[in-house]
Scaffold this active site. Structure first.
Site, PDB file in Angstrom:
ATOM      1  N   SER A  95       0.832  -1.213   0.000  1.00 22.20           N
ATOM      2  CA  SER A  95       0.000   0.000   0.000  1.00 22.20           C
ATOM      3  C   SER A  95       0.858   1.251   0.000  1.00 22.20           C
ATOM      4  O   SER A  95       0.381   2.330  -0.332  1.00 22.20           O
ATOM      5  CB  SER A  95      -0.933   0.011   1.213  1.00 22.20           C
ATOM      6  N   HIS A  96       2.110   1.151   0.386  1.00 26.87           N
ATOM      7  CA  HIS A  96       3.020   2.283   0.259  1.00 26.87           C
ATOM      8  C   HIS A  96       4.249   1.907  -0.562  1.00 26.87           C
ATOM      9  O   HIS A  96       5.332   2.419  -0.332  1.00 26.87           O
ATOM     10  CB  HIS A  96       3.419   2.830   1.634  1.00 26.87           C
ATOM     11  N   GLU A 104      -9.515  -0.745  -1.213  1.00 24.60           N
ATOM     12  CA  GLU A 104     -10.046  -2.101  -0.994  1.00 24.60           C
ATOM     13  C   GLU A 104     -11.437  -2.244  -1.606  1.00 24.60           C
ATOM     14  O   GLU A 104     -11.806  -3.305  -2.112  1.00 24.60           O
ATOM     15  CB  GLU A 104     -10.100  -2.396   0.506  1.00 24.60           C
TER      16      GLU A 104
END
Lengths: 355, 355
Positions: free
Chosen positions: A57-58, A198
């Site tokens: 996610s990063h 998501e």
């Protein structure tokens, strides 16, 4: 770390790289996009750390949003973060519309020094294109033997508990506690049930959302991803998570004189760009707090962690640390899609992204 | 406030009293039980405030637990709280095994002064019989124009997420934000889905628990109150609430060198007594944090609150403030059971409670 790169990775093949190799490739992409070395280095370090820890996610996929923000002229590509220190418990770094990573690296050493001196101190990052995993930020302090609490607004996406419309951000909060000789106790989560990303995954997969994630545009509970994206996400933990999310807007936005989530969205115009707001990090020196009191806080914390692990529960961050250990031993495995993204950003630069 | 007391309330009848009348009756009960004026006054003020606000969880029914703790010799009835101030951002009050209320009243003015001076400061209360509603504690700071975050451990009752056994306390956390001319934004909640007292209410009523509240002694989800009391409560918000609860043990117990929830239970021997641990309160001066930044934090916060209320959501604390307004206008209505309790404590003193 020796190189375990597969060398000439091409699109469609996964590849294994060292942390340094990945860092250097990402740094070069940002340098070619116009960032100064001071701006590019910290972002590249964080993205490489995200991939190292299996925290995609990063990771690499977020490069695109950063490039879009640069292309839109919504970030100061050569900003020089400015330390503003009046000797109080509040250390400030004016990011001057640069990315948060550069500001963080300027502020953390001063924050740590001030926390050791006063027992407790805060770092405020002002006016920044905020791209940071808060676990990464609090780990910078646990590495120095301090506990840390970090929070910031984000982009409007979440309805307050009992409400009907998106107002709050997914407002992350992270906490770190140093563990000598081991990875720290670190949690870092959104105060929403789920991230918008998501919900988008469910939309693409054609699967319904779990109950409790979202409401539609009329404020009714929905499990339809499309209706949810037109409506709002819900906070985690009902009214309690909602109250925490509002606290984050207050402390990490309003109190420090930076943008709230709705203001940040209005300012950037689209959530496809990196949001512009501030960040608040508190640092605590356990040695100062515990001075003169019975027991060593580091040892006592291990008793607590042992009791948690001993009954089969996990500590937050464990999965990340396992991935980290594997990455450092065997290299970081990039998916074929990630390799393709890196290749594309390297060859096209800012032309790889839409306006 | 004029007296609206019904005068000679007897058992079995409800009564209406002023704040001052209630305060004075409760204070006299604690004085007769052996507390010094310095110890009795703050507890009586908080209990009267709980009843005023319709927050019975910290009202008259809690007098019994305090008296039990006094009778068991587990609290220093005449402790003189000692300020320990080294000029840093960490202000300490050694409660010397007295009740937390007295220590709070000694510490808050110094904490507020330090927060104004440094921007941010912490109050640590050490070695206290902890009886306090954290909303009450943070309101003491919002009344002085400061934001505040308070937390402390409690008694072991909650299993960590993914675990099988009670380990953590119901660990409350409270936050307050000052609103000039209005009651503050305040939340205060347990980090468990429910309190043990709520499970006991279901047991007495013969009703099942809502899903997700508890596990049985084998770690299986249960809705049976009896099985839940033999097992463990669950944290709110799954792994996120669990992570926050662990943070509270770390910051509000281990870091400050006071007892964790399991240590407090071991020390007191039973959860029928007031727990012995510390408390951590952070105070923030919004005027200092926002200095030199665009916008007035007080006004900007009202924009956020208006947006929340405007979509039909509520702010935490609203119910309490409505009750407060009514109480201040019409007097505090005590239930027949509360009147009976007060009468019993007044006539029997410490003999009203079991060992």
């Amino acid at each position: 770390m020796t190189s375990r790169s597969t060398g000439d990775a091409t699109a469609g093949e996964q590849a294994t790289v060292t942390f340094t190799e990945l860092y250097e490739r990402v740094e070069a992409i940002f340098r070619n996009a116009g960032l100064s070395a001071e701006q590019a280095g910290p972002i590249a370090r964080m993205i490489a750390a995200g991939e190292r820890d299996g925290a995609a996610s990063h990771g690499i996929y977020r490069i695109e949003g950063c490039l879009r923000t640069i292309r839109a002229g919504k970030v100061n590509a050569t900003a020089v973060p400015e330390l503003q220190d009046d000797g109080s418990a509040v250390v400030r770094v004016a990011a001057h519309d640069g990315f948060s990573g550069a500001a963080l690296e300027v502020g953390v050493p001063v924050l740590a020094e001030r926390a050791r001196q006063l027992g407790l101190a805060a770092l405020v990052i002002h006016d920044t294109a905020h791209f940071s995993a808060l676990w990464y930020d609090v780990e910078a302090l646990t590495e120095l033997g301090l506990a840390a609490l970090a929070l910031c607004p984000s982009y409007t996406a979440v309805a307050p508990s009992g409400g009907r419309e998106a107002l709050l951000g997914t407002n992350p909060i992270a906490f770190g506690w140093p563990r000598p000789g081991r990875p720290p106790y670190v949690f870092d989560f959104a105060t929403s049930m789920a991230a918008r990303g998501e919900v988008e995954l469910h939309l693409r997969a054609g699967t319904p959302l779990p109950d409790g994630w979202a409401i539609d545009a009329e404020g009714r509970p929905t499990t339809d991803p499309e209706a949810a994206l037109a409506g709002a996400l819900l906070p985690f933990g009902g009214h309690k998570g909602s109250a925490i999310s509002i606290m984050i807007e207050l402390l990490g936005g309003i109190m420090i004189g930076d943008l709230t989530s709705p203001e940040s969205l209005a300012n950037m115009g689209t959530d496809a760009r990196i949001p512009s707001h501030g960040e608040l990090i508190l640092a605590f020196d356990p040695a100062r707090f515990a001075a003169g009191r019975p027991g060593d806080p580091a040892q006592r914390a291990e008793v607590l962690f042992d009791a948690i692990l001993g009954q089969g529960a996990r500590l937050p961050g464990q999965r990340r640390y396992l991935a980290r250990e594997r990455s450092l031993a065997e290299g970081i495995t990039l998916t074929a899609a990630e390799v393709e993204q890196l290749n594309r950003f390297e060859s096209l630069g800012l032309d790889a992204v839409a306006d």
